[in-house]
Design an enzyme around this catalytic site. Structure first.
Site, PDB file in Angstrom:
ATOM      1  N   ASN A 129       0.873  -1.181   0.000  1.00  0.00           N
ATOM      2  CA  ASN A 129       0.000   0.000   0.000  1.00  0.00           C
ATOM      3  C   ASN A 129       0.904   1.223   0.000  1.00  0.00           C
ATOM      4  O   ASN A 129       1.487   1.566   1.025  1.00  0.00           O
ATOM      5  CB  ASN A 129      -0.882  -0.045   1.258  1.00  0.00           C
ATOM      6  CG  ASN A 129      -1.656   1.245   1.470  1.00  0.00           C
ATOM      7  OD1 ASN A 129      -1.750   2.082   0.563  1.00  0.00           O
ATOM      8  ND2 ASN A 129      -2.220   1.407   2.658  1.00  0.00           N
TER       9      ASN A 129
ATOM     10  N   LYS B 261       0.145   4.280  -0.293  1.00  0.00           N
ATOM     11  CA  LYS B 261      -0.481   5.480   0.268  1.00  0.00           C
ATOM     12  C   LYS B 261      -0.236   6.684  -0.659  1.00  0.00           C
ATOM     13  O   LYS B 261      -0.123   6.496  -1.871  1.00  0.00           O
ATOM     14  CB  LYS B 261       0.023   5.734   1.692  1.00  0.00           C
ATOM     15  CG  LYS B 261      -0.058   4.459   2.555  1.00  0.00           C
ATOM     16  CD  LYS B 261       0.149   4.685   4.000  1.00  0.00           C
ATOM     17  CE  LYS B 261       0.020   3.358   4.739  1.00  0.00           C
ATOM     18  NZ  LYS B 261       0.075   3.497   6.185  1.00  0.00           N
TER      19      LYS B 261
ATOM     20  N   HIS C  18      -9.394   1.409   4.860  1.00  0.00           N
ATOM     21  CA  HIS C  18      -8.129   1.603   5.571  1.00  0.00           C
ATOM     22  C   HIS C  18      -8.356   2.586   6.721  1.00  0.00           C
ATOM     23  O   HIS C  18      -9.135   3.532   6.592  1.00  0.00           O
ATOM     24  CB  HIS C  18      -7.063   2.134   4.608  1.00  0.00           C
ATOM     25  CG  HIS C  18      -5.696   2.118   5.226  1.00  0.00           C
ATOM     26  ND1 HIS C  18      -5.292   3.077   6.117  1.00  0.00           N
ATOM     27  CD2 HIS C  18      -4.679   1.234   5.113  1.00  0.00           C
ATOM     28  CE1 HIS C  18      -4.058   2.785   6.525  1.00  0.00           C
ATOM     29  NE2 HIS C  18      -3.673   1.670   5.928  1.00  0.00           N
TER      30      HIS C  18
ATOM     31  N   GLU D 122      -6.717   4.975   7.781  1.00  0.00           N
ATOM     32  CA  GLU D 122      -6.451   6.380   7.454  1.00  0.00           C
ATOM     33  C   GLU D 122      -7.665   7.013   6.765  1.00  0.00           C
ATOM     34  O   GLU D 122      -7.929   8.201   6.938  1.00  0.00           O
ATOM     35  CB  GLU D 122      -5.181   6.486   6.596  1.00  0.00           C
ATOM     36  CG  GLU D 122      -3.942   6.264   7.458  1.00  0.00           C
ATOM     37  CD  GLU D 122      -2.745   5.675   6.737  1.00  0.00           C
ATOM     38  OE1 GLU D 122      -2.699   5.701   5.495  1.00  0.00           O
ATOM     39  OE2 GLU D 122      -1.847   5.161   7.442  1.00  0.00           O
TER      40      GLU D 122
ATOM     41  N   GLU E 261      -5.351  -4.595  10.731  1.00  0.00           N
ATOM     42  CA  GLU E 261      -4.320  -3.577  10.899  1.00  0.00           C
ATOM     43  C   GLU E 261      -4.589  -2.787  12.177  1.00  0.00           C
ATOM     44  O   GLU E 261      -5.391  -1.827  12.156  1.00  0.00           O
ATOM     45  CB  GLU E 261      -4.322  -2.622   9.707  1.00  0.00           C
ATOM     46  CG  GLU E 261      -3.992  -3.290   8.385  1.00  0.00           C
ATOM     47  CD  GLU E 261      -3.411  -2.295   7.388  1.00  0.00           C
ATOM     48  OE1 GLU E 261      -2.323  -2.564   6.890  1.00  0.00           O
ATOM     49  OE2 GLU E 261      -4.020  -1.250   7.146  1.00  0.00           O
TER      50      GLU E 261
ATOM     51  N   GLY F 138       2.628   2.461  10.665  1.00  0.00           N
ATOM     52  CA  GLY F 138       3.615   3.523  10.500  1.00  0.00           C
ATOM     53  C   GLY F 138       4.362   3.893  11.766  1.00  0.00           C
ATOM     54  O   GLY F 138       5.026   4.925  11.818  1.00  0.00           O
TER      55      GLY F 138
ATOM     56  N   SER G 127       3.443  -1.921  10.300  1.00  0.00           N
ATOM     57  CA  SER G 127       4.885  -1.996  10.560  1.00  0.00           C
ATOM     58  C   SER G 127       5.508  -3.345  10.206  1.00  0.00           C
ATOM     59  O   SER G 127       6.439  -3.793  10.871  1.00  0.00           O
ATOM     60  CB  SER G 127       5.192  -1.627  12.015  1.00  0.00           C
ATOM     61  OG  SER G 127       4.843  -0.273  12.252  1.00  0.00           O
TER      62      SER G 127
ATOM     63  N   GLY H  55       5.017   1.436   4.549  1.00  0.00           N
ATOM     64  CA  GLY H  55       6.344   2.024   4.363  1.00  0.00           C
ATOM     65  C   GLY H  55       7.354   1.105   3.676  1.00  0.00           C
ATOM     66  O   GLY H  55       8.088   1.539   2.779  1.00  0.00           O
TER      67      GLY H  55
HETATM   68  P1  PGA Z   1       2.940   0.439   7.544  1.00  0.00           P
HETATM   69  O1  PGA Z   1       1.454   0.645   6.949  1.00  0.00           O
HETATM   70  O2  PGA Z   1       3.454  -0.862   6.988  1.00  0.00           O
HETATM   71  O3  PGA Z   1       3.708   1.624   7.070  1.00  0.00           O
HETATM   72  O4  PGA Z   1       2.802   0.386   9.034  1.00  0.00           O
HETATM   73  C1  PGA Z   1       0.600  -0.446   6.743  1.00  0.00           C
HETATM   74  C2  PGA Z   1      -0.716   0.022   6.194  1.00  0.00           C
HETATM   75  O5  PGA Z   1      -1.179   1.097   6.603  1.00  0.00           O
HETATM   76  O6  PGA Z   1      -1.334  -0.648   5.335  1.00  0.00           O
END
Ligand code: PGA
Length: 252
Positions: free
Chosen positions: A12, A14, A100, A102, A170, A176, A214, A236
Site C-alpha cells: 500500500n 499510500k 483503511h 487512514e 491492521e 507507521g 509496521s 512504508g
Molecule cells: P505500515 O502501513 O506498513 O507503514 O505500518 C501499513 C498500512 O497502513 O497498510
C-alpha cells in the site's frame, strides 16, 4: 492456513510516489518476480490513483497484480474528485483496498460506507481488501475483539466470497509506528476473525486474512508464520524494492 485461502503480500503505497521513481520500483519488482517464478505468495502493489495507468503498463506480462487504495460506492456520476471501482477495473486493477484506518479517520468513513465500497468493488469485478483494526485506546480498554467483531460485521458484505474478499487486520497503533503486536496478539485476532467469518457463512472459512502494521523484512517471517495469517498489507516497507522483497521472501 485455511485450505482454500491464498497467500498475498500487498504493498500500500499510500500518498507516495512520483512517476520516475515509481516506475523504477515496479520495474525492479517485476524483474524479481519473473526470476522468482513462483506463483505463491501472490504479490500486489497499490499505488496512488495517479500512477495506476503507468504502473499497470509497467506490470504487463508480470505476475504482480495492480490494486488501488479506495473507490467510490457509485459506478459514475457527479462526485468530483472520486474514482469508481469500474474505473479502477478499466485501468487494469485486480484489487482495491477499502476501509483503511487512514480513510476511516481522515474521511470519517463508517463500516457501512466501507461495505458499500466493497460491494461496488465486487460489482466491478475487483477483489476488495477490507481493512479493520482497533486503536490503541480500544486495545488498552480491552475492547479489541469487540471492535473487530463490529467492524467485520459492518464492513464485510453478504456477497463476500473467498474469491472476491481479503480481510486485513491492521491495528491502528501499529501503522507507521514501528510497533507491532506480539505474535500471540496477532494469533488471537486472526483466529477470532476466522471464527466470525465462519459464523457468518461456512464457506468464508477460506477468506484470505492479512496482517498489516509496521511489517518489515526483519519481522515478516515471524508474523507470516502466525496461524491464520496468510499474508501482509505493507505500507512504508513497500516503497523500497529490497525491503518489499525481503517480506515476500519471508512468506511461507
Ligand atoms: P505500515 O502501513 O506498513 O507503514 O505500518 C501499513 C498500512 O497502513 O497498510
Amino acid at each position: 492456513m485455511a485450505s482454500g485461502a491464498r497467500r498475498l503480500i500487498a504493498g500500500n503505497w499510500k500518498m507516495n510516489g512520483l512517476k520516475a521513481d515509481s516506475l523504477k520500483l515496479v520495474g525492479d519488482l517485476a524483474e524479481r518476480a519473473k526470476k522468482r517464478g513462483k506463483p505463491s505468495p501472490e504479490i500486489a502493489v497499490c499505488p496512488p490513483a495517479t500512477l495506476l495507468a503507468d504502473v499497470g503498463k509497467a506490470l504487463a506480462g508480470s505476475p504482480i497484480k495492480l490494486g488501488a487504495q479506495d473507490c467510490h460506492t457509485k459506478v459514475s456520476g457527479a462526485h468530483t474528485g472520486d474514482i469508481s471501482a469500474a474505473m479502477l477495473k478499466d485501468q487494469g486493477c485486480t484489487y482495491v483496498i477499502v476501509g483503511h484506518s487512514e480513510r476511516r479517520t481522515d474521511h470519517g468513513e463508517s463500516s457501512a460506507l466501507v461495505r458499500s465500497k466493497a460491494e461496488a468493488a465486487y460489482a466491478a469485478g475487483l477483489g476488495a481488501i477490507i481493512c479493520i483494526g482497533e486503536t490503541e485506546a480500544q486495545r488498552d480498554a480491552g475492547q479489541t475483539l469487540d471492535v473487530i467483531k463490529d467492524q467485520l460485521a459492518g464492513s464485510v458484505p453478504d456477497g463476500a466470497t473467498p474469491a472476491n474478499t481479503v480481510v486485513a487486520y491492521e491495528p491502528v497503533w501499529a501503522i507507521g509506528t514501528g510497533r507491532t503486536p506480539t505474535t500471540d496478539q496477532v494469533a488471537e485476532v486472526h483466529a477470532f476473525m476466522r471464527k466470525e467469518l465462519i459464523a457468518k457463512r461456512a464457506d468464508l472459512a477460506d477468506v484470505t486474512l492479512l496482517y498489516g502494521g509496521s511489517v518489515k523484512g526483519s519481522n515478516a517471517k515471524e508474523l507470516l508464520a502466525v496461524p491464520n495469517v496468510e499474508g501482509a498489507l505493507v505500507g512504508g516497507a513497500a516503497l523500497k524494492a529490497d525491503d518489499f522483497w525481503q517480506i515476500i521472501e519471508g512468506s511461507p
